[in-house]
Design an enzyme around this catalytic site. Sequence first.
Site: not given
Length: 703
Positions: A349, A386
């Site tokens: 993330d 990401e």
Amino acid sequence: MGMGRHGGFLHPMREIGGFKTCPGYALQNGAFELPGGINFTITSQGATSVELVLFKRRQSEPFAVLPFPAEYRVGNVYSMIVFGLEIDEFEYAYRIDGPYDPSKGQLYDKNNLLLDPYARAVAGQSEWGTRPATGFEYRGRITSSNFDWHGVRSPHIAMQDLVIYETHVRGFTKHESSGVANPGTFDGLMEKIPYLKELGINAVELMPIFEFDEMRDMRIHDGNLLLDYWGYNPVAFFAPNTAYSAEHEFTNEGDELRRLVRALHKNGMEVILDVVFNHTAEGNEDGSIFSFKGVDNSVYYLLAPDGTYYNFSGCGNSVNCNHPIVHQMIVECLRYWVIEYRIDGFRFDLASILGRNEDGTPMHNPPLLESLAVDPLLSDVKLIAEAWDAGGLYQVGSFPSRSNRWAEWNGKYRDDIRCFLKGDSGMATAVSYRILGSQDLYPPTKRGECASVNFITCHDGFTLNDLFTYNFKHNEANGWDNTDGESHNNSWNCGIEGETDNQDVNNMRRRLQKNAAAILMCSRGTPMFLAGDEFGNTQFGNNNAYCQDNEISWLDWSLLEKNKALHDFFRYMIHFRKKHPILRGHTKPAESRFPETSLHSNVPWDANYKEDTRVIGVTFAGRNAEDTEDDIVHIAMNSHWESHQLCLPDLPEGMFWHLAVNTFNGPENDCIEEVKDMYCLYSGISWIQPRSVMIFVAAKPQK
């Protein structure tokens, strides 16, 4: 560090706090069981003293406090073995004393109880949505698992062959329509494995399962309880979220997750974890101090010169990932999940934060990212970034990738395909690049062939159903006056905002969803889609349902029957992708000498796309898996609101185009399994209807 030994066994050297002790294994962080004792090791650069605090289970007052003596310290490492403890009878924390000067990033306070950064389990978190009325603090627990994997091993699927299914452990089965015995748990997800296997996916990506506190920002809005439902605020990196277990697992925390991983592996599916190393639940200078801040605030977090927190995560703080101590912790953490839980991959993330220096600036060759790329224990593990953060750093196509080890969530694929699907002009060239593997972003010579994870939807944003049902986000239920969530979604409501009884609108929405599935499964790269998209799940226009532990976020399985045709189309396209290896990557060259990839419009070999080009064609040509015949597939896409004549490339003598998919058709013939049942296009000319996708395969006429 040396320790007392007698006859090869651990030997107590001194008594502290009523317990016999000796120096511990200083090279092994955290707390773990040894024959006859428990080893406790913690590192703090600025501490002047450290105490181990022991509690009976669920008791508010400690039954023992054990200061680490000077001889149990080596450098900044405090390590002690305590004898006579039973792991199922106690919980533990630390108290650390040292200088307190927030302007210098020093937050040591001997009154704070601190959770071990290496805790393998966190006590008091096993009941979802509850918390003791008074005296709550995070404490660690010791785990001891002799889990039997029954000889089951990971399927080790190549990146280009994966079809990734992103889901939330609780939301996947919490709705009463799921029909499972243990809704909202690892066991509940395991009950759905036959469904996943029949659908055809072969990788499950789980939204965060590190221990998080769903009650962290609990609030009431319009009479509804809002929680930290998604889980992107980790409390402990090494501990699984015990509230996702159907049964309390004292001393065996994580075994239910291991059973899930074992069952998925047994059924040919890999497990990818969405991991959050970019920030923690401690927040900014107004946040709580329960672990990292009190252990070594200036080590674990990126701090401004005045001691405040850089907030590249948008969640209050940013982890100092490239500090050697934090770097080591993250590497050890991932190794732990691979060894103890047999995890197959990690999606990081806001991964751009992992590449920031201690002053917050981006690094050219971030030490952490390089270490993860070359670590021998992680050599078979998928690493997916990401490749952006909330501080404005956007690295899609440029994320630091040593040895071609890193793949990326391809945000440009999402944006370009969405714009094309809703009929925007000027998208033909970009979309052709995306379908061919985004080599403009990921040159194979620099990034390999497997850098792009293609997606149109994910947890963050609209579901696929809502993408074609809403022009605007509808996040009022989140309590922020609809100011949260992305406002630029490249969505289209097909003329009516929200749900409608207008059959023409509903037919178009369903067709656009099928178009999305067809394009996704016929694109080079690794496809990923959001759980429930295959049967039209909705979040009622909420594109940021992070706090919605209710019907907004939970999958409504009754839609599976209602939208069976959509589900069956998704399943068909997944199997179509598996059936045609040329869609996934290189094969032997086609004997017909067709180029491996070629671009077209509604006219063969015309790739001179203009601003108003809305019909594009992509042909893939190679050999089938058995190397017995050519494998040639042509995907024609029309995002225009008008039909167009379609001319297909000429095939070698004796071969003809056969229509496998036409999303304009009704569910009875929108996709055909066998070539013998497909319409044979002898003339090579057809019509492609408005806003539709057609897929052709080359074959000899079937008798």
